[in-house]
Motif scaffolding. Structure first.
Motif, short mmCIF file in Angstrom:
data_model
loop_
_atom_site.label_atom_id
_atom_site.label_comp_id
_atom_site.label_asym_id
_atom_site.label_seq_id
_atom_site.Cartn_x
_atom_site.Cartn_y
_atom_site.Cartn_z
N GLN A 188 0.95 -1.35 -0.03
CA GLN A 188 0.04 0.10 -0.06
C GLN A 188 0.77 1.20 0.12
O GLN A 188 1.82 1.53 0.93
CB GLN A 188 -0.89 0.12 1.26
CG GLN A 188 -2.00 -1.06 1.33
CD GLN A 188 -2.91 -1.25 0.25
OE1 GLN A 188 -2.85 -2.00 -0.60
NE2 GLN A 188 -3.88 -0.30 0.16
N LEU A 189 0.39 2.08 -0.78
CA LEU A 189 1.27 3.40 -0.79
C LEU A 189 1.14 4.05 0.32
O LEU A 189 -0.07 3.93 1.09
CB LEU A 189 0.84 4.39 -1.86
CG LEU A 189 1.07 3.98 -3.41
CD1 LEU A 189 0.55 4.76 -4.41
CD2 LEU A 189 2.73 3.97 -3.52
N MET A 191 -0.06 7.08 3.19
CA MET A 191 -1.04 8.24 2.93
C MET A 191 -0.67 9.46 2.44
O MET A 191 -1.27 10.07 1.60
CB MET A 191 -1.91 8.30 4.41
CG MET A 191 -2.88 8.99 4.37
SD MET A 191 -3.94 9.20 6.11
CE MET A 191 -4.28 7.60 6.32
N GLU A 193 1.15 10.16 0.02
CA GLU A 193 1.38 10.12 -1.54
C GLU A 193 -0.23 10.09 -2.14
O GLU A 193 -0.17 10.51 -3.20
CB GLU A 193 2.04 8.72 -1.68
CG GLU A 193 3.50 9.04 -1.83
CD GLU A 193 4.13 7.70 -2.40
OE1 GLU A 193 3.81 7.46 -3.84
OE2 GLU A 193 5.30 7.27 -1.92
N VAL A 194 -1.19 9.75 -1.27
CA VAL A 194 -2.24 9.71 -2.10
C VAL A 194 -3.65 10.67 -1.37
O VAL A 194 -4.46 10.98 -2.09
CB VAL A 194 -2.85 8.38 -1.95
CG1 VAL A 194 -2.22 7.30 -2.76
CG2 VAL A 194 -3.06 7.74 -0.62
N VAL A 195 -3.10 11.34 -0.27
CA VAL A 195 -4.14 12.13 0.25
C VAL A 195 -3.61 13.80 0.12
O VAL A 195 -2.45 13.88 0.51
CB VAL A 195 -4.33 11.96 1.67
CG1 VAL A 195 -5.37 12.80 2.54
CG2 VAL A 195 -4.97 10.70 2.08
#
Length: 201
Positions: A188-189, A191, A193-195
């Protein structure tokens, strides 16, 4: 099982017990929950094609990269969307609303979709995706595993199921009893990087 647990435990399973059958009551329960998924203007434009014919399942597998779960899972659901649902007696989507609200919503539906083919398709894909997630989480709570799929020839599948011209396929969801546990998550990336808060830098 609570929602958080179902989210954590839901994994895409590829190998199923081909001898397992779901009961009609279980199938109805699963689909009734999927039908509570949100849609824009409540137009409920998803159509759940439940493929029970074993010959048809094998034909669909042949145009789905020969993926075993198409035939081996207890249930194959082809999620499709009626692109023109907004045109088909739109007042029924707000039938229980007061007359002024119903009139407002019908006009809003017509204004949003009329001559907007991209909006029709975009809303269909969004609605289909949300319904698929509802199916998968509900199935997990019922003790079943699932796999969302788009690895198939869309036009060939549409022809096999006699899909109306104003409908399009969105994805498959297969449901059944796993033969083996899911492999460890691939990674899983983090957080950060994606939020994104407020705006991208």
């Amino acid at each position: 099982m609570n929602v958080s647990q179902a989210i954590h435990e839901r994994r895409s399973i590829k190998s199923y017990d081909a001898s397992h059958r779901m009961t009609e009551a279980e199938i109805e329960q699963l689909l009734s929950l999927a039908m509570l998924s949100p849609t824009a203007f409540n137009i409920q434009h998803w159509r759940f094609v439940v493929v029970t014919d074993p010959v048809l399942r094998h034909q669909i597998r042949a145009v789905s990269w020969n993926q075993a779960q198409v035939t081996d899972a207890s249930l194959l659901i082809i999620l499709t969307v009626d692109l023109k649902a907004w045109q088909k007696d739109p007042a029924r989507y707000c039938a229980s609303a007061p007359e002024p609200v119903r009139e407002y919503l019908v006009n809003a539906i017509l204004g949003y979709y009329q001559d907007h083919a991209q909006a029709e398709r975009d809303e269909g894909m969004r609605s289909g995706g949300m319904a698929a997630m509802t199916l998968m989480l509900a199935a997990k709570e019922m003790g079943y595993d699932t796999c969302p799929m788009d690895g198939f020839e869309f036009d060939a599948v549409a022809k096999l199921i006699n899909l109306p011209a104003d409908h399009v396929p969105v994805m498959f969801v297969v449901v059944g009893k796993a033969l083996e546990a899911a492999k460890p998550r691939g990674g899983q990336l983090p957080m950060h990087e994606v939020v994104v808060y407020n705006r991208f830098e």
